[in-house]
Write an enzyme that holds these catalytic residues in place. Structure first.
Site, PDB file in Angstrom:
ATOM      1  N   GLU A 262       2.332   4.935  -4.309  1.00 50.67           N
ATOM      2  CA  GLU A 262       2.376   5.813  -5.507  1.00 50.67           C
ATOM      3  C   GLU A 262       3.721   6.524  -5.620  1.00 50.67           C
ATOM      4  OE1 GLU A 262      -0.106   5.703  -3.249  1.00 50.67           O
ATOM      5  OE2 GLU A 262      -1.294   4.384  -4.532  1.00 50.67           O
TER       6      GLU A 262
ATOM      7  N   ASP B 265       0.825  -1.218   0.000  1.00 53.86           N
ATOM      8  CA  ASP B 265       0.000   0.000   0.000  1.00 53.86           C
ATOM      9  C   ASP B 265       0.855   1.263   0.000  1.00 53.86           C
ATOM     10  OD1 ASP B 265      -2.291   1.517   0.052  1.00 53.86           O
ATOM     11  OD2 ASP B 265      -2.523   1.415   2.223  1.00 53.86           O
TER      12      ASP B 265
ATOM     13  N   ASP C 213      -9.104   3.395  -2.526  1.00 58.67           N
ATOM     14  CA  ASP C 213     -10.067   3.869  -1.523  1.00 58.67           C
ATOM     15  C   ASP C 213     -11.351   4.412  -2.149  1.00 58.67           C
ATOM     16  OD1 ASP C 213      -8.089   3.175   0.187  1.00 58.67           O
ATOM     17  OD2 ASP C 213      -7.473   5.227   0.655  1.00 58.67           O
TER      18      ASP C 213
END
Ligand code: GLC
Length: 671
Positions: free
Chosen positions: A308, A305, A420
């Site tokens: 990015e 997670d 999300d």
């Protein structure tokens, strides 16, 4: 046919696995313009692809930027989400071609946004490889693309079971309670995901010993019940002089550095963190082998997670903002504009700031490369780090891995979840529409947070979303801290229907797993838009809310609150199954055309395509208890006709996918 055209000095993204000579002739289909390329679209033209992006299956009518972004509001006005998937397919009359822009930075697409009849795109800098794919229909071009980018990641079979997750399971007891409740309510389950709470101070590869005193025992106890633990790993490494991941990384010089050579720092969940330079093979090897701390506890699956990478703030920018606020403090009246631009805008601008992304560097073959120029490779390279290491840590075994951020190329190492979303009906539709697009780009093992991640879900949304989620390869219920509890046992009024739907998923696994394995081994898509199988049918091209699933099924999920039915388009006659449970359904043969079909809240609509078979098992409590030897065959065959089904059966855990004996032919004759 695949043609490669090369411009400037392309960065070696390693997205493709075929090495093709660069062509020198004119680029087919496209016309060069000032900064990139364009293609004129006729009124009926459609453009598919771009993977994880907002809007519909047909991407026409909006603009997009591939720029991996921690975007928590998935509204249709957004331009970028978490993944960079630069593959598109254009269909305009008899013209059909695919294009892949192999570039690690931002790519800008205008697909009929500025002008309805114009598709154009350009890269941020003129160094890229452009691949043109042509000479077949939609499915043939997608298959060819997948040959170019290499085989998609294959998870263990148990990863096709249900996963229960929540940001908020704080202790071992919380986790055990989930398993207990599932059992007590007679709901099948294969995985419980562990969010950041299991770590010590949110530091990667640590376990909080107070809350999780014996992770190995917890993992073993749950595995004895057929449930795997799936912990999260975040990209940011907590800065802590007592943490070996941190100190080793600093000593070896493995973290991304600023221009002055010191490690780049930004805050994420663990507070201030360093970021491993995943573009370097030796760093990938080092970081990937850190997962051993958890595989040694019996863990067989992970989710990556915040890769990015998500940056909450850099200390420099936060300091400057706080100083600015201190200057405002003395003011008697803060003007509206000042409030919105300086205070609100200033605070919001701290997160994922482009200036921060432009302030640190990677090392590639001894050269410094500024992060923003290769930004889209970061998250996928973290997945690659883990995937490559698993081959060594767990040789011959499959390890579950799915990531938030990705680029084409990382589909070879892991799956993705769609980030999300929120608990809204619009997001259920977005999930339906994104699935075929990410699959075109190689991300077969994928799915969204079922019930919705942020905001409060409702029992009817939970059930309707499950009715679609039971078909997605990754089937995970996940939610944010502070939202209404949404484990499937939390909705007493719809519990019987929820149970039937989860059991239906398990009953369908012989088909779903076989179709997944065909897609992975034969470079086809598990989910496809109708337009791909019926390219000459103009009505099929308009369909944005039905999907083909494998060879024999079409899904038409209900995604509108209070709806008791929906419009369905059939490009050919099909057999409708209106299912309340695997053994409780009505069936009806419907002619091709437009239909309004009733579908109560506790029902799901599946359609069997003519000449096809779907093998169905008895539901089980988890994948290891699934008996796929005694099967019922659903079929839609004209009288007197026979059909065959190629079913895939293996141990589901080793990497020996290719063995011939895994394929079994099932036959049926309709008298
Ligand atoms: C990010 C993830 C989400 C997770 C949360 C806390 O928002 O996308 O899935 O629950 O971080 O780790």
């Amino acid at each position: 046919m695949i043609q490669r055209f090369s411009f400037g000095h392309p960065f070696p993204t390693q997205s493709v696995v075929l090495s093709l000579p660069a062509e020198s002739g004119p680029v087919p289909f496209l016309t060069p313009d000032d900064s990139g390329w364009r293609f004129t679209l006729s009124e009926q033209a459609a453009v598919y692809g771009l993977g994880e992006m907002p809007r519909g299956i047909n991407k026409r009518g909006w603009h997009y930027i591939t720029n991996n972004t921690d975007e928590s509001r998935h509204s249709e006005d957004k331009l970028s989400f978490y993944g960079a998937h630069n593959f598109l397919l254009v269909r305009d009359g008899s013209t059909c071609f695919g294009l892949f822009v192999d570039f690690p930075g931002k790519v800008y697409y205008d697909i009929g946004y500025t002008r309805h009849d114009l598709f154009s795109f350009h890269t941020e800098t003129p160094d890229y490889d452009l691949y043109l794919l042509s000479g077949g229909n939609e499915n043939a071009i997608c298959k060819e693309f997948r040959t170019l980018i290499g085989r998609s990641y294959i998870p263990p079979k148990w990863a096709f079971g249900l996963a229960q997750s929540r940001w908020g399971y704080k202790t071992e007891e919380d986790v055990r309670e989930v398993a207990r409740q599932y059992k007590e309510h007679n709901l099948p389950l294969d995985m419980i995901c562990m969010d950041i709470e299991y770590m010590q101070d949110y530091a990667d590869f640590t376990v909080n010993k107070e809350r999780f005193p014996d992770l190995a025992k917890l993992s073993a106890d749950l595995k004895a019940q057929g449930i795997r633990l799936v912990p999260i790993i975040d990209a940011g490494v907590r800065i802590d002089p007592n943490d070996p991941t941190c100190t080793e990384g600093v000593e070896k010089g493995y973290f991304c550095k600023k221009a002055d050579g010191t490690p780049f720092v930004a805050a994420v969940w663990p507070g201030k963190a360093y970021f491993a330079d995943f573009l370097r093979p030796e760093v990938r090897e080092w970081f990937g082998h850190k997962y051993k701390a958890l595989t040694d506890c019996g863990i067989e699956g992970f989710w990556n997670d915040m890769n990015e990478p998500s940056l909450f703030y850099s200390p420099e920018r936060l300091r400057a903002f706080l100083n600015d606020m201190a200057a405002l403090r003395e003011k008697d009246n803060i003007e509206q504009e000042e409030f919105f631009l300086r205070v609100v805008g200033g605070a919001m601008g701290l997160m994922n700031s482009p200036a921060d992304y432009a302030s640190f560097y990677h090392e590639v073959d001894g050269q410094k490369v500024r992060h923003d120029q290769v930004h889209n490779l970061y998250g996928g390279s973290m997945t690659r780090a883990a995937g490559e290491a698993f081959a060594d840590l767990r040789p011959g075994q499959r390890t579950l891995l799915y990531s938030r951020s990705s680029f084409i190329g990382s589909h070879r190492y892991g799956g993705i979840w769609l980030g999300d979303n929120n608990s809204s009906w619009a997001q259920l539709l977005a999930n339906i529409q994104m699935m075929p697009s990410v699959q075109m780009c190689g991300f077969l093992y994928s799915g969204a947070d079922l019930c919705g991640f942020s905001s409060d879900t409702t029992p009817d949304l939970a059930l309707r979303w499950l009715e679609f989620g039971l078909l997605t390869p990754l089937m995970r219920n996940h939610s944010a801290v502070g939202t209404r509890m949404q484990e499937y046992y939390c909705f007493p009024e719809v519990l019987p229907a929820v149970r039937n739907m989860i059991r239906l998923r398990y009953a369908l696994l012989p088909y779903l797993y076989s179709e997944f394995m065909k897609a992975a081994l034969e470079n086809t898509s598990y989910f496809r838009p109708l337009a791909f199988d019926y390219p000459d049918d103009p009505d099929a091209r308009e369909v944005e809310d039905q999907l083909l699933l494998g060879e024999g099924l079409m899904a038409a999920p209900v995604y509108v609150q209070n709806a008791h039915g929906r419009h369905v388009y059939l490009p050919e006659p099909m057999k409708l199954l209106r299912l309340r449970a695997v053994d409780d359904y009505d069936e009806e043969i419907l002619p091709a055309g437009h239909h309004y079909i009733r579908c109560a809240l506790d029902e799901v609509l599946l359609f069997l395509r003519p000449g096809h078979i779907v093998p169905v098992a008895q539901p089980a409590n988890n994948t290891s208890e699934l008996d796929d030897a005694s099967l019922t065959l659903w079929s839609f065959l004209p009288d007197g006709e026979s059909a065959e089904y190629r079913m895939y059966r293996d141990d589901g855990v080793t990497t020996e996918y290719e063995k011939k004996e895994h394929w079994k032919t099932l036959q049926i004759h309709h008298s």
